[in-house]
Design a protein around this motif. Structure first.
Motif, PDB file in Angstrom:
ATOM      1  N   LEU A 122       0.876  -1.170   0.000  1.00 20.73           N
ATOM      2  CA  LEU A 122       0.000   0.000   0.000  1.00 20.73           C
ATOM      3  C   LEU A 122       0.914   1.220   0.000  1.00 20.73           C
ATOM      4  O   LEU A 122       2.051   1.143   0.465  1.00 20.73           O
ATOM      5  CB  LEU A 122      -0.864   0.026   1.268  1.00 20.73           C
ATOM      6  CG  LEU A 122      -1.894  -1.097   1.446  1.00 20.73           C
ATOM      7  CD1 LEU A 122      -2.366  -1.173   2.894  1.00 20.73           C
ATOM      8  CD2 LEU A 122      -3.088  -0.868   0.522  1.00 20.73           C
ATOM      9  N   THR A 123       0.426   2.360  -0.491  1.00 21.24           N
ATOM     10  CA  THR A 123       1.246   3.571  -0.404  1.00 21.24           C
ATOM     11  C   THR A 123       1.061   4.263   0.950  1.00 21.24           C
ATOM     12  O   THR A 123       1.913   5.024   1.382  1.00 21.24           O
ATOM     13  CB  THR A 123       0.904   4.563  -1.533  1.00 21.24           C
ATOM     14  OG1 THR A 123      -0.495   4.804  -1.522  1.00 21.24           O
ATOM     15  CG2 THR A 123       1.310   3.995  -2.885  1.00 21.24           C
ATOM     16  N   GLU A 124      -0.065   4.019   1.602  1.00 18.04           N
ATOM     17  CA  GLU A 124      -0.297   4.502   2.968  1.00 18.04           C
ATOM     18  C   GLU A 124      -0.672   3.286   3.816  1.00 18.04           C
ATOM     19  O   GLU A 124      -1.629   2.588   3.495  1.00 18.04           O
ATOM     20  CB  GLU A 124      -1.449   5.517   2.990  1.00 18.04           C
ATOM     21  CG  GLU A 124      -1.810   5.996   4.387  1.00 18.04           C
ATOM     22  CD  GLU A 124      -3.025   6.939   4.376  1.00 18.04           C
ATOM     23  OE1 GLU A 124      -3.042   7.880   3.556  1.00 18.04           O
ATOM     24  OE2 GLU A 124      -3.942   6.706   5.163  1.00 18.04           O
ATOM     25  N   PHE A 125       0.113   3.025   4.837  1.00 16.31           N
ATOM     26  CA  PHE A 125      -0.151   1.849   5.670  1.00 16.31           C
ATOM     27  C   PHE A 125       0.246   2.165   7.104  1.00 16.31           C
ATOM     28  O   PHE A 125       0.867   3.192   7.375  1.00 16.31           O
ATOM     29  CB  PHE A 125       0.612   0.623   5.139  1.00 16.31           C
ATOM     30  CG  PHE A 125       2.106   0.805   5.074  1.00 16.31           C
ATOM     31  CD1 PHE A 125       2.927   0.286   6.070  1.00 16.31           C
ATOM     32  CD2 PHE A 125       2.695   1.496   4.020  1.00 16.31           C
ATOM     33  CE1 PHE A 125       4.304   0.464   6.017  1.00 16.31           C
ATOM     34  CE2 PHE A 125       4.071   1.675   3.962  1.00 16.31           C
ATOM     35  CZ  PHE A 125       4.873   1.157   4.967  1.00 16.31           C
ATOM     36  N   TRP A 126      -0.120   1.290   8.015  1.00 15.83           N
ATOM     37  CA  TRP A 126       0.181   1.533   9.433  1.00 15.83           C
ATOM     38  C   TRP A 126       1.371   0.686   9.870  1.00 15.83           C
ATOM     39  O   TRP A 126       1.480  -0.486   9.491  1.00 15.83           O
ATOM     40  CB  TRP A 126      -1.046   1.226  10.291  1.00 15.83           C
ATOM     41  CG  TRP A 126      -2.030   2.354  10.244  1.00 15.83           C
ATOM     42  CD1 TRP A 126      -2.662   2.848   9.137  1.00 15.83           C
ATOM     43  CD2 TRP A 126      -2.481   3.149  11.348  1.00 15.83           C
ATOM     44  NE1 TRP A 126      -3.484   3.899   9.486  1.00 15.83           N
ATOM     45  CE2 TRP A 126      -3.386   4.102  10.833  1.00 15.83           C
ATOM     46  CE3 TRP A 126      -2.208   3.136  12.728  1.00 15.83           C
ATOM     47  CZ2 TRP A 126      -4.022   5.043  11.656  1.00 15.83           C
ATOM     48  CZ3 TRP A 126      -2.851   4.068  13.537  1.00 15.83           C
ATOM     49  CH2 TRP A 126      -3.739   5.009  12.990  1.00 15.83           C
ATOM     50  N   MET A 127       2.247   1.314  10.644  1.00 16.30           N
ATOM     51  CA  MET A 127       3.405   0.614  11.195  1.00 16.30           C
ATOM     52  C   MET A 127       3.381   0.732  12.709  1.00 16.30           C
ATOM     53  O   MET A 127       3.049   1.782  13.264  1.00 16.30           O
ATOM     54  CB  MET A 127       4.710   1.251  10.702  1.00 16.30           C
ATOM     55  CG  MET A 127       5.028   0.914   9.280  1.00 16.30           C
ATOM     56  SD  MET A 127       6.052  -0.563   9.139  1.00 16.30           S
ATOM     57  CE  MET A 127       7.659   0.130   9.427  1.00 16.30           C
ATOM     58  N   MET A 128       3.741  -0.372  13.362  1.00 18.98           N
ATOM     59  CA  MET A 128       3.892  -0.370  14.821  1.00 18.98           C
ATOM     60  C   MET A 128       5.367  -0.665  15.078  1.00 18.98           C
ATOM     61  O   MET A 128       5.879  -1.696  14.648  1.00 18.98           O
ATOM     62  CB  MET A 128       2.986  -1.442  15.421  1.00 18.98           C
ATOM     63  CG  MET A 128       2.810  -1.378  16.911  1.00 18.98           C
ATOM     64  SD  MET A 128       4.194  -2.011  17.856  1.00 18.98           S
ATOM     65  CE  MET A 128       4.366  -3.655  17.217  1.00 18.98           C
ATOM     66  N   GLU A 129       6.053   0.286  15.728  1.00 21.04           N
ATOM     67  CA  GLU A 129       7.508   0.184  15.837  1.00 21.04           C
ATOM     68  C   GLU A 129       7.992   0.371  17.280  1.00 21.04           C
ATOM     69  O   GLU A 129       8.115   1.494  17.744  1.00 21.04           O
ATOM     70  CB  GLU A 129       8.163   1.225  14.920  1.00 21.04           C
ATOM     71  CG  GLU A 129       7.824   1.011  13.445  1.00 21.04           C
ATOM     72  CD  GLU A 129       8.434   2.061  12.534  1.00 21.04           C
ATOM     73  OE1 GLU A 129       9.432   1.754  11.870  1.00 21.04           O
ATOM     74  OE2 GLU A 129       7.926   3.193  12.506  1.00 21.04           O
ATOM     75  N   PRO A 130       8.279  -0.726  17.989  1.00 18.56           N
ATOM     76  CA  PRO A 130       8.827  -0.610  19.336  1.00 18.56           C
ATOM     77  C   PRO A 130      10.339  -0.378  19.292  1.00 18.56           C
ATOM     78  O   PRO A 130      11.021  -0.800  18.357  1.00 18.56           O
ATOM     79  CB  PRO A 130       8.536  -1.977  19.982  1.00 18.56           C
ATOM     80  CG  PRO A 130       7.649  -2.680  19.023  1.00 18.56           C
ATOM     81  CD  PRO A 130       7.930  -2.099  17.682  1.00 18.56           C
ATOM     82  N   GLU A 131      10.824   0.292  20.327  1.00 16.56           N
ATOM     83  CA  GLU A 131      12.260   0.532  20.447  1.00 16.56           C
ATOM     84  C   GLU A 131      12.601   0.372  21.927  1.00 16.56           C
ATOM     85  O   GLU A 131      11.920   0.937  22.786  1.00 16.56           O
ATOM     86  CB  GLU A 131      12.572   1.949  19.952  1.00 16.56           C
ATOM     87  CG  GLU A 131      13.938   2.146  19.363  1.00 16.56           C
ATOM     88  CD  GLU A 131      14.205   1.371  18.078  1.00 16.56           C
ATOM     89  OE1 GLU A 131      15.335   0.862  17.954  1.00 16.56           O
ATOM     90  OE2 GLU A 131      13.314   1.259  17.217  1.00 16.56           O
TER      91      GLU A 131
END
Length: 336
Positions: A122-131
């Motif tokens: 997709l060109t717009e999508f959701w990301m979940m990014e832990p650090e």
């Protein structure tokens, strides 16, 4: 008052383009209803999991002054009198959060201007990014496995009705909820492909057919660990046992779905990171703030990113990620 025209979506077979043109009405149907309920459950499970693990939800900006990974796949915008870009990842900002708060996760929209027409883009999508500060790669993999098995367990527990609407075979999902994910080295993955007669050599990146083949060999998600430096971004920590590789891993989903998460231990040393930025041909000025994190009290830290719609597509067994988001944005679609 009722209008005379018939409702556009009827019981007959409609083509996907027709249904996407009428997405504002199609969302009322059983199939999209089931997918969106499962999307909501995965969202809730994600937030609950990280809250229980002591993480802080931390928000990264969507407008960027430069490209975080040096790619050209960015949407450019005129930002008053200079250039800006839509964010393709919250990760570098997430590292700021980890060094300030210990353990954080970002979760929001990201944008990639890749001219891809695959079922996974997709060109717009959701990301979940832990650090996570003070965390090495092996502990990060443990966390990723606990997280994904929790999410799948929650969907199995709360969404049996929705999964039945989709005709999903629950037995195919149950192993993922049990954990015990294989950690396959990049080297061994290459061997598996070669032994199956695929034209693949050490140093290549896996294409979708390669990932699909590998993921058919496992009944649950699995890790591919320690990729070659040449095919991964500059911010990763090199593997002390083989400096041609990084301490990194991708999570591959079974049933041919391929990559759904990817992460690494981050390079925490100032001089090493500076050299890796230069080797990648990137502008040091754009990363001065990122280097500051190493200059003023650096700690070992690791993180990963999850493509939200890819996880939904695998759990729901969708043909394309466009059904995993309420209003898909793909290369040839901006409506409705």
């Amino acid at each position: 008052p009722a209008h005379n025209e018939g409702y556009p979506i009827t019981n007959k077979e409609h083509g996907i383009d027709f249904l996407l043109d009428h997405r504002h009405l199609w969302l009322r149907s059983r199939r999209p209803f089931a997918i969106m309920q499962i999307r909501n459950r995965i969202f809730k499970a994600t937030v609950d999991f990280f809250e229980n693990e002591g993480f802080v939800k931390f928000d990264a900006p969507l407008l960027m002054h430069s490209a975080p990974e040096g790619t050209t796949e960015l949407f450019h915008i005129d930002y008053f009198d200079h250039d800006a870009y839509l964010s393709q990842s919250g990760q570098l900002y997430g590292e700021v959060g980890a060094e300030a708060f210990g353990k954080i996760f970002t979760f929001g929209p990201t944008f990639r201007a890749e001219a891809s027409k695959t079922r996974r883009h997709l060109t717009e999508f959701w990301m979940m990014e832990p650090e996570m500060a003070w965390m090495h790669q092996d502990e990060s993999l443990d966390l990723q496995e606990r997280f994904l098995s929790y999410v799948v367990g929650q969907v199995l527990e709360h969404c049996e009705y929705e999964l039945s609407i989709l005709g999903r075979d629950l037995d195919k999902l149950r192993p993922a909820a049990e954990g015990n994910y294989t950690r396959l080295s990049y080297d061994d993955a290459v061997k598996m492909l070669q032994e199956a007669g695929k034209d693949f050599k050490w140093g290549d990146d896996f294409g979708a057919p390669d990932e699909a083949f590998l993921s058919e060999q496992f009944d649950r998600p699995f890790f591919i660990v320690n990729y070659p430096v040449a095919i991964k971004p500059f911010y990763m920590k090199k593997n002390p046992e083989n400096p041609l590789t990084y301490l990194c891993a991708d999570v591959e989903a079974p049933e041919g779905y391929g990559e759904i998460m990817g992460g690494s231990e981050r390079e925490a040393d100032y001089d090493t990171l500076k050299a890796q930025i230069e080797e990648a041909g990137l502008n040091l000025d754009d990363y001065s703030w990122y280097l500051d994190l190493r200059k003023y009290g650096s700690v070992p830290h690791s993180g990963f990113g999850m493509g939200f719609e890819r996880v939904i597509a695998w759990i729901c067994k969708l043909d394309h990620v466009r059904e995993a988001v309420p209003f898909p944005r793909i290369i040839n679609r901006m409506q409705p």
